[in-house]
Scaffold this active site. Structure first.
Site, PDB file in Angstrom:
ATOM      1  N   HIS A 139     -44.773 -31.383  76.913  1.00 42.81           N
ATOM      2  CA  HIS A 139     -44.047 -30.859  75.754  1.00 42.81           C
ATOM      3  C   HIS A 139     -42.829 -31.745  75.437  1.00 42.81           C
ATOM      4  CE1 HIS A 139     -41.912 -27.832  73.215  1.00 42.81           C
ATOM      5  NE2 HIS A 139     -43.147 -27.374  72.981  1.00 42.81           N
ATOM      6  N   HIS A 154     -46.451 -18.014  73.370  1.00 41.90           N
ATOM      7  CA  HIS A 154     -45.630 -17.427  72.312  1.00 41.90           C
ATOM      8  C   HIS A 154     -46.210 -17.815  70.963  1.00 41.90           C
ATOM      9  CE1 HIS A 154     -43.986 -21.471  72.695  1.00 41.90           C
ATOM     10  NE2 HIS A 154     -43.264 -21.319  71.611  1.00 41.90           N
ATOM     11  N   ASP A 181     -46.773 -24.470  66.822  1.00 41.34           N
ATOM     12  CA  ASP A 181     -47.325 -25.569  67.612  1.00 41.34           C
ATOM     13  C   ASP A 181     -48.062 -25.073  68.849  1.00 41.34           C
ATOM     14  OD1 ASP A 181     -44.641 -24.830  68.438  1.00 41.34           O
ATOM     15  OD2 ASP A 181     -44.608 -26.557  69.768  1.00 41.34           O
ATOM     16  N   HIS A 182     -48.087 -23.754  69.034  1.00 37.15           N
ATOM     17  CA  HIS A 182     -48.814 -23.172  70.165  1.00 37.15           C
ATOM     18  C   HIS A 182     -49.980 -22.290  69.732  1.00 37.15           C
ATOM     19  CE1 HIS A 182     -45.875 -24.311  73.392  1.00 37.15           C
ATOM     20  NE2 HIS A 182     -45.147 -24.505  72.304  1.00 37.15           N
ATOM     21  N   HIS A 238     -36.477 -18.237  75.531  1.00 36.43           N
ATOM     22  CA  HIS A 238     -36.760 -19.010  74.326  1.00 36.43           C
ATOM     23  C   HIS A 238     -36.152 -18.271  73.130  1.00 36.43           C
ATOM     24  CE1 HIS A 238     -38.626 -22.246  72.250  1.00 36.43           C
ATOM     25  NE2 HIS A 238     -39.589 -21.537  71.683  1.00 36.43           N
ATOM     26  N   HIS A 251     -45.016 -19.440  68.226  1.00 41.07           N
ATOM     27  CA  HIS A 251     -44.646 -20.590  67.412  1.00 41.07           C
ATOM     28  C   HIS A 251     -45.898 -21.374  67.017  1.00 41.07           C
ATOM     29  CE1 HIS A 251     -40.078 -20.945  68.468  1.00 41.07           C
ATOM     30  NE2 HIS A 251     -40.280 -20.342  67.316  1.00 41.07           N
TER      31      HIS A 251
END
EC number: 3.1.-.-
Length: 303
Positions: free
Chosen positions: A268, A62, A66-67, A139, A64
């Site tokens: 995570h 996805h 942090d990804h 999510h 976001h």
């Protein structure tokens, strides 16, 4: 195959953990796939045995930060390292715009073939050796989990049986190795399955993106050899975790048990948890699913 965890923190990095990225090494040559690419992933590459030149595919769960915030740097450094091998990116709608915009606005470019595939639920890759299926998760934004399945490997040809049946050497041996039927020069039709040893079952993995308990979780992780799943918060913080689209230790372990996974690797973790907190989180998981391990940065797990 083996998994290398390049980042195991949730949301933000800490002094002990970087944000999410997982490498899957496919062969003895070091060919690999990457799942998510958080900030500073290319730094973690340099601290690991993974090689950017062997990177073939990147799967983004996805969008976001942090990804994905490590993606532009990794892509451009690959060019600056004179790597010419093609690279394919898979991820939710919006991934192409993110890549094109960041490269354009920063005056950057890539010098190798780069393909961006925006995915929907279903099979997104199948080359006859490996298959990847995307599942929608639960999510706060569109997010996927990936089921990676290795096709069963056919057994070796039984040379003694071929000799006993007076099967001569020839180009048909390659077809027999593939389990096919062939007609020999003397008119006999023989079947590959009669000359092959037992096949080797392929490995199955489930790599989840960020998610609260999801309807498709059982199908995604059903009887996999390894299930990789977030465990952002401890069990006592279930309401907070689920409200933000995340899972707890107990919810993750329960899914692994119900899906009949062989092994769970939890990752995570919220940056609130330090190394000294991990035995407590591990105990919560193992009370439900004993075959649980906790990931840490640069840890390598054989599959």
């Amino acid at each position: 195959m083996h998994l290398t965890f390049l980042g195991t923190s949730a949301g933000t990095p800490s002094l002990q953990r970087n944000v999410t990225a997982i490498g899957l090494t496919l062969s003895h040559r070091g060919d690999c796939w990457l799942f998510d690419c958080g900030e500073a992933t290319q730094h973690q590459f340099m601290r690991s045995m993974l090689k950017p030149g062997r990177l073939q595919r990147i799967f983004i769960t996805h969008l976001h930060g942090d990804h994905i915030f490590g993606l532009p740097g990794l892509l451009t450094s690959r060019s600056m390292g004179s790597i010419s091998e093609p690279l394919t990116l898979y991820g939710p709608p919006g991934l192409r715009a993110f890549v094109e915009t960041t490269l354009s606005l920063s005056g950057s470019f890539v010098t190798y073939p780069l393909e961006v595939i925006e995915i929907e639920a279903g099979v997104i890759f199948d080359d006859g050796v490996m298959k990847v299926t995307a599942y929608p998760l639960n999510h706060v934004m569109p997010c996927f989990g990936f089921r990676i399945e290795q096709y069963d490997r056919l057994g070796y040809l039984n040379s003694e049986k071929l000799k006993a049946d007076n099967v001569p050497r020839g180009p048909w041996l390659q077809q027999l190795k593939q389990g096919k039927s062939v007609t020999l020069e003397d008119g006999r039709t023989i079947h590959g399955r009669d000359y092959l040893g037992p096949s080797t079952p392929g490995k199955k993995l489930a790599i989840f993106g960020d998610t609260a308990p999801a309807e498709c979780g059982l199908a995604l992780a059903a009887e996999v050899d390894v299930m990789v799943h977030e465990a952002t918060l401890e069990s006592a913080l279930e309401e907070k975790a689920n409200m933000r689209g995340h899972s707890t230790t107990v919810q993750t372990a329960t899914l692994a048990r119900d899906a009949r996974a062989r092994r769970l690797i939890a990752t995570h973790f919220s940056s609130r948890y330090r190394f000294e907190d991990m035995p407590r989180l591990l105990a919560e998981c193992q009370a439900i699913f004993p075959a649980t391990e906790l990931a840490r940065d640069l840890a390598v797990f054989e599959i």
